[in-house]
Design an enzyme around this catalytic site. Structure first.
Site, PDB file in Angstrom:
ATOM      1  N   ALA A 120      -1.877  12.542  -5.492  1.00  0.00           N
ATOM      2  CA  ALA A 120      -1.546  11.140  -5.258  1.00  0.00           C
ATOM      3  C   ALA A 120      -1.224  10.942  -3.780  1.00  0.00           C
ATOM      4  O   ALA A 120      -1.286  11.879  -2.997  1.00  0.00           O
ATOM      5  CB  ALA A 120      -0.362  10.727  -6.126  1.00  0.00           C
ATOM      6  N   LYS A 121      -0.850   9.719  -3.455  1.00  0.00           N
ATOM      7  CA  LYS A 121      -0.606   9.384  -2.047  1.00  0.00           C
ATOM      8  C   LYS A 121       0.433  10.278  -1.392  1.00  0.00           C
ATOM      9  O   LYS A 121       0.333  10.588  -0.213  1.00  0.00           O
ATOM     10  CB  LYS A 121      -0.152   7.917  -1.945  1.00  0.00           C
ATOM     11  CG  LYS A 121      -1.282   6.920  -2.142  1.00  0.00           C
ATOM     12  CD  LYS A 121      -1.051   5.666  -1.307  1.00  0.00           C
ATOM     13  CE  LYS A 121      -2.202   4.685  -1.431  1.00  0.00           C
ATOM     14  NZ  LYS A 121      -2.032   3.764  -2.571  1.00  0.00           N
ATOM     15  N   ARG A 122       1.460  10.696  -2.184  1.00  0.00           N
ATOM     16  CA  ARG A 122       2.520  11.487  -1.554  1.00  0.00           C
ATOM     17  C   ARG A 122       2.012  12.844  -1.051  1.00  0.00           C
ATOM     18  O   ARG A 122       2.675  13.515  -0.274  1.00  0.00           O
ATOM     19  CB  ARG A 122       3.690  11.693  -2.533  1.00  0.00           C
ATOM     20  CG  ARG A 122       3.340  12.531  -3.738  1.00  0.00           C
ATOM     21  CD  ARG A 122       4.538  12.793  -4.644  1.00  0.00           C
ATOM     22  NE  ARG A 122       4.094  13.347  -5.916  1.00  0.00           N
ATOM     23  CZ  ARG A 122       3.669  12.623  -6.936  1.00  0.00           C
ATOM     24  NH1 ARG A 122       3.657  11.319  -6.853  1.00  0.00           N
ATOM     25  NH2 ARG A 122       3.268  13.203  -8.046  1.00  0.00           N
ATOM     26  N   HIS A 123       0.833  13.264  -1.523  1.00  0.00           N
ATOM     27  CA  HIS A 123       0.270  14.532  -1.060  1.00  0.00           C
ATOM     28  C   HIS A 123      -0.580  14.350   0.190  1.00  0.00           C
ATOM     29  O   HIS A 123      -1.298  15.252   0.588  1.00  0.00           O
ATOM     30  CB  HIS A 123      -0.568  15.174  -2.178  1.00  0.00           C
ATOM     31  CG  HIS A 123       0.211  15.440  -3.425  1.00  0.00           C
ATOM     32  ND1 HIS A 123      -0.014  14.772  -4.597  1.00  0.00           N
ATOM     33  CD2 HIS A 123       1.243  16.290  -3.656  1.00  0.00           C
ATOM     34  CE1 HIS A 123       0.840  15.204  -5.516  1.00  0.00           C
ATOM     35  NE2 HIS A 123       1.615  16.110  -4.973  1.00  0.00           N
ATOM     36  N   GLY A 124      -0.503  13.165   0.786  1.00  0.00           N
ATOM     37  CA  GLY A 124      -1.305  12.909   1.980  1.00  0.00           C
ATOM     38  C   GLY A 124      -2.550  12.126   1.614  1.00  0.00           C
ATOM     39  O   GLY A 124      -2.823  11.863   0.453  1.00  0.00           O
TER      40      GLY A 124
END
Ligand SMILES: [Zn+2]
Length: 316
Positions: free
Chosen positions: A246-250
């Protein structure tokens, strides 16, 4: 008989490395075996598709060397087929009306959560109303329609994930196939789309394993038991925290790598390694097709690491 599979991107966001890996696997299996590949945009749960996102998904696929046969189909354009299937289920009394609110289900649910995170519906409205009209009169609003699951264990053999089983009553529960406005729920739209296109093989990530019993029950209820496809669930791509990419992984969107000048062969090389293909810094789509072997696909979750990200971006 020609085998048929589908690429079914959702139009909510761009392709990221996780779904790109699944589409590359689908394409490689299909082209290796001479199957037909259709592209279907799964926009059922996304009524407001942003302009350009469907084109964006197609551009990402083409950039990776993934092609398909014929024109893409759009789920929400098949409203007549969905309505016919829902009417047939109602006429054959395969579904029942449910007037429960989400809050009531949360309070009543005996089993906390299904494997895929959804609530297991406790069956409150089963045998409660003799007709949709009576349910509507009782609630003062239209009901959703649920398909009842039999109280038994559902077993199947997945082409990648192996033997699996679900206890239908405690792990799946009666599930919604049509919303109160009689628009289709995702599972119904999926079965109608697959059966209309003659899909024989469904390849997707293993976060959707619990959709198998639901979809097979829908095929049965529609009298389409002969059309149930083979299922191949490849391990989900996760971040270093073990959670779904997801977005939190870049920013792992294919469009981003494309924009900053990462060559497609390099992205394909990372995706190929995740599929158990031994390769160097680059690989062509043809080589992926020639070397793909389902038996070599890892059976554990694929972890997208900071090292992978740095390697991808280290071209310049
Ligand atoms: Zn209910």
């Amino acid at each position: 008989m020609t085998r048929v599979t589908r690429l079914a991107p959702s139009p909510t966001g761009s392709l990221h490395l996780g779904n790109a890996r699944t589409f590359l696997a689908t394409w490689a299996m299909a082209r290796h075996g001479g199957w037909r590949v259709i592209l279907r945009i799964d926009d059922i749960d996304t009524p407001r598709v942003k302009p350009g996102t469907i084109q964006g998904a197609m551009d990402d696929l083409r950039w990776l060397g993934i092609d398909w046969d014929g024109e893409p189909t759009i789920q929400t354009h098949r409203a007549t087929d969905h309505a016919a299937a829902i009417a047939e289920l109602i006429a054959n009394q395969k579904v029942y009306p449910c007037i429960c609110t989400r809050k009531e289900i949360e309070l009543a649910a005996s089993a906390p959560h299904a494997e895929d995170g959804g609530l297991v519906y406790p069956g409150t409205c089963r045998d409660r109303f003799a007709s949709i009209a009576l349910a509507t009169a009782a609630a003062g609003r239209a009901p959703a329609l649920r398909l009842p699951v039999p109280d038994q264990v559902f077993k199947f053999v997945d082409e990648c994930a192996g033997e699996r089983q679900f206890d239908l009553a405690s792990e799946i529960g009666d599930f919604v196939i049509a919303k109160p406005d009689l628009s289709p729920a995702y599972q119904l739209a999926c079965v109608v789309g697959d059966s209309a296109a003659g899909v024989t093989d469904v390849i997707r990530a293993d976060d959707l394993l619990a959709s198998v019993p639901r979809q097979v029950l829908i095929y049965d209820a529609l009298g389409l038991a002969d059309c149930v496809p083979r299922y191949t669930h490849v391990p989900l791509v996760v971040g270093e925290d073990g959670k779904r990419l997801a977005k939190r992984h870049g920013d792992s969107r294919i469009a981003t790598y494309r924009e900053i000048g990462v060559p497609p062969g390099r992205v394909r090389a990372l995706l190929s390694r995740w599929l158990g293909i031994d390769c160097g810094d680059t690989i062509t789509a043809d080589e992926v097709k020639g070397r793909f072997d389902l038996r070599r696909v890892p059976r554990e979750p694929i972890i997208f690491t900071a090292g992978d990200e740095a390697w991808l971006r280290s071209v310049n």
